[in-house]
Design an enzyme around this catalytic site. Structure first.
Site, PDB file in Angstrom:
ATOM      1  N   GLN A 355       0.848  -1.203   0.000  1.00 10.11           N
ATOM      2  CA  GLN A 355       0.000   0.000   0.000  1.00 10.11           C
ATOM      3  C   GLN A 355       0.878   1.247   0.000  1.00 10.11           C
ATOM      4  OE1 GLN A 355      -3.095   0.074   2.945  1.00 10.11           O
ATOM      5  NE2 GLN A 355      -3.596   2.222   2.604  1.00 10.11           N
ATOM      6  N   ASP A 377      -3.583   1.960  -3.844  1.00  9.65           N
ATOM      7  CA  ASP A 377      -3.115   3.330  -4.098  1.00  9.65           C
ATOM      8  C   ASP A 377      -1.590   3.377  -4.236  1.00  9.65           C
ATOM      9  OD1 ASP A 377      -5.792   3.928  -3.656  1.00  9.65           O
ATOM     10  OD2 ASP A 377      -5.467   4.556  -1.586  1.00  9.65           O
ATOM     11  N   ARG A 445      -8.398   5.841  -8.342  1.00 14.97           N
ATOM     12  CA  ARG A 445      -9.575   6.346  -7.633  1.00 14.97           C
ATOM     13  C   ARG A 445      -9.255   7.755  -7.134  1.00 14.97           C
ATOM     14  NH1 ARG A 445     -10.182   3.598  -1.632  1.00 14.97           N
ATOM     15  NH2 ARG A 445      -7.989   3.669  -1.001  1.00 14.97           N
TER      16      ARG A 445
END
Length: 541
Positions: A355, A377, A445
């Site tokens: 992450q 992410d 996103r």
């Protein structure tokens, strides 16, 4: 202007016209008005603008928008210095616990950089004699974007460690973020209206910080290094940080300082600090020279400070090195590489984590032929960055998690930031392949309201979901109308846009003229600084 780009630019141009009230850029303020109010009313945040100038008498009344810009930058710098000093005083309190000390250390670093970015902007845009070489409006927009990002990163760090109530009172009363946003809007008006070069350079268009003799270093198999780092003791140092610290003690930072890191696994965290400029790390290849650590948010660090390698000094270059964070998927945010180095290059490097692997924090950055591994992410931040000819490898996340390749952090409409993935490949990493059908993988996103990510001429493997992009959380509509996500002439099993999201902010680009805004040549002004390095790059589509 083509129709798609017309839609993309309409909102910002409309706001610019409102800011300037459709007056020429050199228009004198309304003769019937007095004081600073008519000028502040042209900004996105009039109240902190008026409040500042009401409290600080003695400012000169502007007659042109360029003069007003200088005043705004001066006001933002005054507030940034005040916040930095308050943070410094708070850090002297010996009773503060470890979490608060960690966040204070980050914020002091970030506000120190904010002061520097505002100062270099002021020197560049001011017409005062003796304040140094003028910058372009493009440069100024980059540095102002960085200044705003720094203030936001400080607050996010306090959220990481649940000490927001401690940090917020120290920095929030300065209204620094609103003042910087005003700077961005007014400078953006000048940038849009004027004819600007992309970047400050010499008469030949090459950056003044790169000498002719340094231009072949990146493609050279034998580099003449200033110092050598070797685990076996055969070099000048056994740790990379020791060599970086020596570079930081130079009296003159204009020349390139080359650190050759021999093959080996270096278990350490490294930092190339502010004012340690023109450092180049050269390894024996991403499979052989590895810098690794395991810091994470769950281990007590902020996302910012969890980085195995943190790069801040200007014009940094890395070649043939792996940056690795071994915290693992269960430890949450754990950065392998964090860069806020302006005009930085990462060439044939591997960036490995889970992450939040690669924090492209701020400024202008270029990645070429790099491998990037991660889960959630894993390419994130608010730089203006192009990843070209890179291999992007989503890996196996925790059970129930989805992979998200990018989370771009553009929070202000006028920031000239975004993530551009060009001529690259998105493939599953080896550990994801056995479970690939049970894991959703998306290209991005919206971390922030104006998140901006484009994917151009890239091979998209079937690992990517047919919808392509994800909301921030399930069912959320945050940022979907204001973000800018786009795809252009991608190939591969998941490149079809037939089943893509139908958000207002998502675009399928069909014309080269629309996509070219996100190329190396235009998005990061690569033609002005990359040729002098001899690094291979594609300027256009």
């Amino acid at each position: 202007m083509n129709m798609v780009m017309h839609k993309v630019c309409f909102l910002s141009l409309h706001l610019l016209s409102l800011l300037l009230c459709l007056h020429p850029l050199t228009t004198v303020a309304d003769n019937n008005s007095t004081g600073i109010d008519p000028w502040c009313d042209k900004t996105p945040y009039p109240y902190p603008c008026k409040r500042y100038f009401t409290k600080h008498f003695g400012f000169r009344q502007p007659t042109q928008i360029s003069e007003f810009r200088v005043l705004l930058v001066e006001a933002a710098m005054d507030r940034a210095i005040s916040a930095r000093d308050k943070l410094a005083n708070s850090s002297k309190n010996c009773t503060i616990d470890c979490k608060k000390q960690a966040v204070l250390a980050d914020c002091l670093d970030l506000y120190g950089d904010t002061v520097m970015q505002l100062n270099r902007t002021l020197q560049g845009v001011s017409s005062k004699p003796g304040l140094g070489k003028r910058c372009t409006d493009f440069d100024a927009q980059t540095w102002l974007s960085t200044a705003l990002t720094n203030t936001e990163t400080c607050l996010r760090g306090s959220s990481d460690l649940n000490v927001t109530d401690f940090i917020t009172p120290i920095v929030s009363n300065t209204k620094i973020s609103h003042l910087i946003s005003n700077c961005l809007a007014i400078n953006g008006a000048l940038l849009t209206a004027g004819k600007n070069e992309s970047i400050t350079g010499d008469s030949k268009g090459s950056p003044t910080w790169f000498s002719g003799k340094e231009r072949r270093l990146l493609q050279s198999h034998s580099v003449r290094a200033n110092v050598v780092v070797a685990k076996d003791g055969s070099g000048h140092f056994k740790t990379v940080q020791a060599a970086i610290d020596l570079a930081g003690r130079r009296k003159v930072m204009s020349g390139r300082y080359v650190i050759y890191v021999k093959r080996g696994i270096y278990q350490e965290n490294i930092n190339v600090r502010l004012n340690n400029d023109n450092v180049m790390l050269v390894g024996d290849g991403m499979r052989y020279t590895i810098i690794t650590s395991g810091r994470s948010v769950k281990g007590g660090y902020t996302t910012y400070s969890s980085a195995t390698a943190g790069i801040e000094g200007l014009h940094f270059i890395a070649k043939g090195i792996a940056f690795r964070n071994t915290a693992g998927p269960a430890k949450g945010q754990a950065v392998a590489l964090r860069s806020s180095s302006d005009l930085s290059i990462f060439y044939r490097c591997s960036i490995e984590g889970y992450q939040d692997t690669l924090m492209v924090h701020s400024q202008r950055q270029f990645y070429r032929e790099c491998y990037i591994y991660g889960t959630v992410d894993f390419i994130f931040g608010n730089a203006a960055v192009v990843l070209q000819n890179c291999i992007i490898l989503p890996r196996r996340p925790l059970k129930g998690q989805s992979n998200v390749t990018t989370a771009q952090g553009r929070s202000d409409l006028f920031q000239n930031t975004g993530i551009s993935i060009h001529k690259s490949i998105i493939l599953p990493a080896s550990d994801l392949i056995p479970v690939v059908r049970s894991v959703k993988t998306y290209m991005g996103r919206p971390w922030m309201k104006y998140s901006r990510t484009v994917v151009l001429k890239t091979y998209i493997d079937s690992v990517v979901s047919p919808v392509g992009w994800s909301t921030w959380t399930k069912g959320s509509t945050y940022g979907l109308d204001t973000l800018f996500y786009a795809e252009y002439k991608n190939i591969g099993p998941a490149s079809s846009t037939r089943w893509r999201v139908r958000w207002k902010g998502f675009h399928v680009l069909s014309k080269a003229s629309d996509a070219s805004a996100f190329t190396v040549g235009k998005f990061i002004a690569g033609n002005s600084w990359l040729p002098s390095t001899s690094i291979p790059f594609t300027s256009e589509l």
